[in-house]
Write an enzyme that holds these catalytic residues in place. Structure first.
Site, short mmCIF file in Angstrom:
data_model
loop_
_atom_site.label_atom_id
_atom_site.label_comp_id
_atom_site.label_asym_id
_atom_site.label_seq_id
_atom_site.Cartn_x
_atom_site.Cartn_y
_atom_site.Cartn_z
N LYS A 88 35.13 32.99 29.58
CA LYS A 88 34.71 33.50 28.27
C LYS A 88 35.62 32.94 27.16
O LYS A 88 35.14 32.45 26.16
CB LYS A 88 34.73 35.04 28.25
CG LYS A 88 33.74 35.64 29.27
CD LYS A 88 33.62 37.14 29.14
CE LYS A 88 34.65 37.91 29.95
NZ LYS A 88 34.50 37.85 31.40
N THR A 89 36.93 33.00 27.38
CA THR A 89 37.88 32.48 26.37
C THR A 89 37.72 30.97 26.25
O THR A 89 37.73 30.41 25.15
CB THR A 89 39.33 32.81 26.77
OG1 THR A 89 39.38 34.17 27.20
CG2 THR A 89 40.29 32.59 25.63
N ASP A 133 39.33 39.59 22.76
CA ASP A 133 39.14 39.85 24.19
C ASP A 133 39.15 41.36 24.43
O ASP A 133 39.71 42.11 23.63
CB ASP A 133 40.26 39.16 24.98
CG ASP A 133 39.86 38.90 26.42
OD1 ASP A 133 38.68 39.15 26.77
OD2 ASP A 133 40.71 38.44 27.20
N THR A 182 34.55 42.75 29.93
CA THR A 182 34.10 42.87 31.32
C THR A 182 33.22 44.12 31.44
O THR A 182 32.64 44.36 32.47
CB THR A 182 35.31 43.02 32.27
OG1 THR A 182 36.14 44.08 31.77
CG2 THR A 182 36.10 41.74 32.37
N ARG A 241 38.42 30.40 37.51
CA ARG A 241 39.86 30.67 37.42
C ARG A 241 40.48 30.68 38.82
O ARG A 241 41.58 30.18 39.03
CB ARG A 241 40.10 32.01 36.72
CG ARG A 241 41.59 32.30 36.52
CD ARG A 241 41.81 33.65 35.90
NE ARG A 241 41.34 33.70 34.53
CZ ARG A 241 41.05 34.83 33.89
NH1 ARG A 241 41.17 35.99 34.49
NH2 ARG A 241 40.64 34.80 32.64
#
Ligand code: ADE
Length: 360
Positions: A88-89, A133, A182, A241
């Protein structure tokens, strides 16, 4: 206040990467330490075409980016949600890069007081991106400051005491807010309604993750065979990740135990050593399934009970471990708690519990 410009940190990491390359002939230990610091930034894709996966979202974004450029108007506010580690980032930084604008990155817990968010909003310039975030964790006051800021690009400020109170509308630059969470369900309706693009990020397929692994290995200058990349991809629980973290661990293993090339066998050996199985489950995942089967006859059992028994934080179990176990169908969530599915039983080598079978 934790806020920084990502483009600045990119430049910094680029410099560090060049230094890394210079130091390459020095001993492995030094190389490993300096690699770690800039690792995440170095491997981040900078352009949409380099960003692997999330095809539907990328197609929507390509159109919005082009439209924004043609009209010379800021891109719509966006909300990205889904399990952690899906990029997302990274995607927010890619959007900023494509639009050739700056991005400021912060997270909701850092926006404690009204002046935190006001300071950031007033520091932005037209067309810049603010990334928040964990946006579901914004407090009510900060959220209410954001409503007119997002909708009309104004700050509503009050001055004076009770008798003489005046409301002042302070104009703001035309910025874009990108929120990530999330837990989309915990976002308030009024905040959710102010995003023009709302998109759930999906877990990655093995093929997509394999491409991520090969790309990362190339950036790290590690030789990898297709089959080796596939082994890592399969055990990365749909999450880039994790895939990137495993590439590093396997690369270390290949350098120390073999000739530095990641083959299928080396990848298997390295991941077995790390207790990551063929389905990508680690020791905690298996302990969780085992606990529900052995101690609670397959469930249902409450999240807090599971967390206490495993010595883990309930939020970590819910946000980090469960999404993949649910997606792969190893557990199910019911109003009375979590249950292990027949597939979960089989995974751990148990015969399916006949009493449970009828419940599925
Ligand atoms: N690294 C992390 N996520 C990625 C993605 N989606 N594409 C390419 N590289 C990545």
């Amino acid at each position: 206040m934790a806020i920084f410009s990502d483009n600045e940190s990119n430049k910094e990491s680029l410099k560090k990467n060049q230094n890394n390359k210079r130091e390459k002939s020095e001993n492995l230990q030094t190389k490993e330490i300096s690699f770690d610091r800039s690792f995440e930034n170095n491997i981040r894709p900078k352009k949409l075409d380099e960003y692997i996966g999330q095809t539907a979202l990328k197609n929507t974004l390509k159109i919005s980016i082009e439209a924004s450029k043609k009209r010379n108007k800021q891109i719509d506010h966006m909300l990205f949600y889904g399990p952690p580690g899906l990029g997302k980032t990274t995607l927010a930084s890619v959007i900023a890069n494509e639009l050739e604008t700056n991005i400021k990155i912060t997270s909701a817990p850092a926006l404690e007081r009204p002046r935190d968010i006001i300071g950031i909003l007033m520091s932005l310039k037209d067309g810049e991106i603010l990334f928040i975030d964990e946006i579901h964790r914004l407090n009510k006051i900060t959220e209410e400051i954001l409503y007119p800021a997002m909708e009309d690009f104004f700050l509503d400020m009050t001055t004076g005491k009770t008798q003489t109170v005046k409301t002042l509308r302070v104009p703001l630059p035309h910025f874009t807010l990108i929120g990530a969470t999330t837990k989309a369900g915990e976002l308030s309706g009024p905040l959710r309604d102010r995003f023009g693009i709302i998109h759930r990020l999906q877990f990655y397929t093995t093929e997509e993750l394999s491409k991520v692994v090969e790309r990362t290995a190339k950036i790290l200058e590690i030789e990898i065979e297709k089959e080796g990349a596939l082994v890592i991809a399969k055990r990365s629980r749909g999450t880039p990740r994790i895939a990137n973290r495993l590439v590093k661990r396997v690369a270390d293993y290949a350098i120390v135990k073999a000739n530095g090339i990641i083959t299928k066998e080396i990848a298997q050996e390295a991941l077995d050593t790390l207790h990551i199985d063929n389905s990508g489950l680690d020791t905690t995942d298996r302990a969780l399934l085992n606990l529900i089967i052995e101690k609670y006859d397959g469930g249902p059992v409450g999240l807090e009970t599971i967390a206490a028994a495993l010595g883990e934080d309930a939020k970590t179990i819910e946000d980090v471990y469960e999404p993949y176990l649910l997606q792969e169908g190893f557990i199910q969530r019911t109003p009375r708690g979590r249950k292990v599915s027949p597939q979960g039983y089989r995974l751990l080598g148990y015969k399916t519990n006949p009493a449970q079978q009828s419940l599925f």
